[in-house]
Design a protein around this motif. Structure first.
Motif, short mmCIF file in Angstrom:
data_model
loop_
_atom_site.label_atom_id
_atom_site.label_comp_id
_atom_site.label_asym_id
_atom_site.label_seq_id
_atom_site.Cartn_x
_atom_site.Cartn_y
_atom_site.Cartn_z
N PHE A 15 -10.83 15.33 11.27
CA PHE A 15 -10.13 14.20 11.87
C PHE A 15 -10.07 14.36 13.38
O PHE A 15 -9.77 15.45 13.88
CB PHE A 15 -8.70 14.09 11.33
N ILE A 16 -10.31 13.26 14.07
CA ILE A 16 -10.10 13.21 15.51
C ILE A 16 -8.63 12.92 15.77
O ILE A 16 -8.02 13.52 16.64
CB ILE A 16 -11.00 12.12 16.14
N THR A 17 -8.08 12.02 14.97
CA THR A 17 -6.65 11.70 15.06
C THR A 17 -6.18 11.11 13.74
O THR A 17 -6.98 10.57 12.97
CB THR A 17 -6.36 10.73 16.23
N LYS A 18 -4.88 11.24 13.49
CA LYS A 18 -4.25 10.68 12.28
C LYS A 18 -2.99 9.93 12.68
O LYS A 18 -2.25 10.37 13.57
CB LYS A 18 -3.86 11.78 11.30
N ASN A 19 -2.76 8.81 12.03
CA ASN A 19 -1.53 8.01 12.19
C ASN A 19 -1.24 7.62 13.64
O ASN A 19 -0.10 7.60 14.08
CB ASN A 19 -0.33 8.75 11.60
N ARG A 20 -2.27 7.29 14.38
CA ARG A 20 -2.11 6.84 15.76
C ARG A 20 -1.80 5.35 15.75
O ARG A 20 -2.41 4.59 15.01
CB ARG A 20 -3.41 7.12 16.51
N GLY A 21 -0.88 4.91 16.57
CA GLY A 21 -0.51 3.50 16.62
C GLY A 21 -1.39 2.69 17.55
O GLY A 21 -2.05 3.24 18.44
N LEU A 22 -1.39 1.39 17.34
CA LEU A 22 -2.13 0.46 18.20
C LEU A 22 -1.15 -0.55 18.78
O LEU A 22 -0.31 -1.09 18.06
CB LEU A 22 -3.20 -0.28 17.39
N SER A 23 -1.28 -0.81 20.06
CA SER A 23 -0.45 -1.80 20.75
C SER A 23 -1.36 -2.63 21.65
O SER A 23 -2.27 -2.09 22.28
CB SER A 23 0.61 -1.08 21.57
N VAL A 24 -1.10 -3.91 21.72
CA VAL A 24 -1.96 -4.82 22.49
C VAL A 24 -2.09 -4.34 23.94
O VAL A 24 -1.10 -4.06 24.61
CB VAL A 24 -1.41 -6.26 22.45
N GLY A 25 -3.34 -4.23 24.38
CA GLY A 25 -3.63 -3.88 25.77
C GLY A 25 -3.55 -2.41 26.12
O GLY A 25 -3.95 -2.03 27.21
N ALA A 26 -3.04 -1.58 25.22
CA ALA A 26 -2.88 -0.16 25.52
C ALA A 26 -4.07 0.63 24.98
O ALA A 26 -4.38 0.54 23.80
CB ALA A 26 -1.60 0.37 24.90
N PRO A 27 -4.75 1.39 25.83
CA PRO A 27 -5.91 2.16 25.35
C PRO A 27 -5.47 3.35 24.51
O PRO A 27 -4.68 4.18 24.95
CB PRO A 27 -6.58 2.61 26.65
N SER A 28 -5.95 3.39 23.31
CA SER A 28 -5.66 4.52 22.44
C SER A 28 -6.80 5.53 22.56
O SER A 28 -7.96 5.13 22.71
CB SER A 28 -5.52 4.04 21.00
N LEU A 29 -6.49 6.78 22.53
CA LEU A 29 -7.43 7.90 22.64
C LEU A 29 -7.84 8.20 24.08
O LEU A 29 -8.75 8.96 24.32
CB LEU A 29 -8.69 7.68 21.78
N ILE A 30 -7.16 7.62 25.06
CA ILE A 30 -7.50 7.83 26.46
C ILE A 30 -7.39 9.30 26.84
O ILE A 30 -8.16 9.81 27.66
CB ILE A 30 -6.66 6.93 27.41
N GLU A 31 -6.46 10.01 26.23
CA GLU A 31 -6.25 11.42 26.59
C GLU A 31 -7.17 12.36 25.82
O GLU A 31 -7.20 13.56 26.11
CB GLU A 31 -4.78 11.80 26.34
N CYS A 32 -7.91 11.84 24.87
CA CYS A 32 -8.81 12.68 24.06
C CYS A 32 -10.14 12.89 24.77
O CYS A 32 -10.55 12.08 25.59
CB CYS A 32 -9.05 12.02 22.70
N ASN A 33 -10.79 13.96 24.41
CA ASN A 33 -12.09 14.28 24.99
C ASN A 33 -13.18 13.50 24.24
O ASN A 33 -13.99 14.07 23.54
CB ASN A 33 -12.34 15.78 24.91
N LEU A 34 -13.12 12.17 24.39
CA LEU A 34 -14.07 11.27 23.75
C LEU A 34 -14.63 10.33 24.81
O LEU A 34 -13.97 10.07 25.82
CB LEU A 34 -13.38 10.43 22.67
N PRO A 35 -15.81 9.78 24.59
CA PRO A 35 -16.39 8.87 25.59
C PRO A 35 -15.85 7.45 25.52
O PRO A 35 -16.26 6.59 26.28
CB PRO A 35 -17.88 8.90 25.26
#
Length: 111
Positions: A48-68
Motif C-alpha cells: 500500500f502507498i496509502t490507506k484511508n486517505r480523505g479527499l477534499s475538493v481542490g486539495a492535493p492528496s499525496l503531495i507529501e509522498c515521494n510520488l510523481p
C-alpha cells in the motif's frame, strides 16, 4: 492529466497504469463525513502507498509522498464545494491525477 469519474457506489475499485506504475485505487464512501476515502496500492511492489486517505475538493492528496503525482477531487459544477450527498459523487465529482509539476503550474495560472 488523467480523470477518474466517481460513482455513488459505496465501494469502487479501479486498476490504473500511470507514471510507470501499476496501481489499484479503492474508493470508499464515508456516510458520516459525506465524502470518499481512498486506498492506493502499488501492484508491482505488492504494498500500500496509502490507506484511508480523505479527499477534499481542490486539495492535493499525496503531495507529501515521494510520488510523481497528486490526486485532486474536482467539483465539475464549478462551485468548488465538497459533496452534500452521496448522489453528488455520481453527478458532479471527479478525481484528477496529475504530475506534481503540472499541479504547481496550475496554481500559478490562477494567481
Amino acid at each position: 492529466m488523467h480523470t477518474i469519474q466517481i460513482t455513488s457506489d459505496d465501494v469502487s475499485e479501479q486498476s490504473l497504469s500511470l507514471y510507470n506504475m501499476n496501481l489499484k485505487l479503492t474508493l470508499r464512501y464515508n456516510s458520516i463525513l459525506r465524502g470518499y476515502q481512498f486506498d492506493l496500492f502499488d501492484i508491482d511492489k505488492n504494498k500500500f502507498i496509502t490507506k484511508n486517505r480523505g479527499l477534499s475538493v481542490g486539495a492535493p492528496s499525496l503531495i507529501e509522498c515521494n510520488l510523481p503525482f497528486v490526486l485532486i477531487l474536482v467539483d465539475k459544477s464549478g462551485r468548488g464545494v465538497n459533496a452534500k450527498s452521496k448522489e453528488d459523487f455520481n453527478s458532479r465529482m471527479q478525481i484528477v491525477i496529475m504530475e506534481k509539476g503540472e499541479w504547481r503550474a496550475s496554481l500559478k495560472r490562477k494567481e
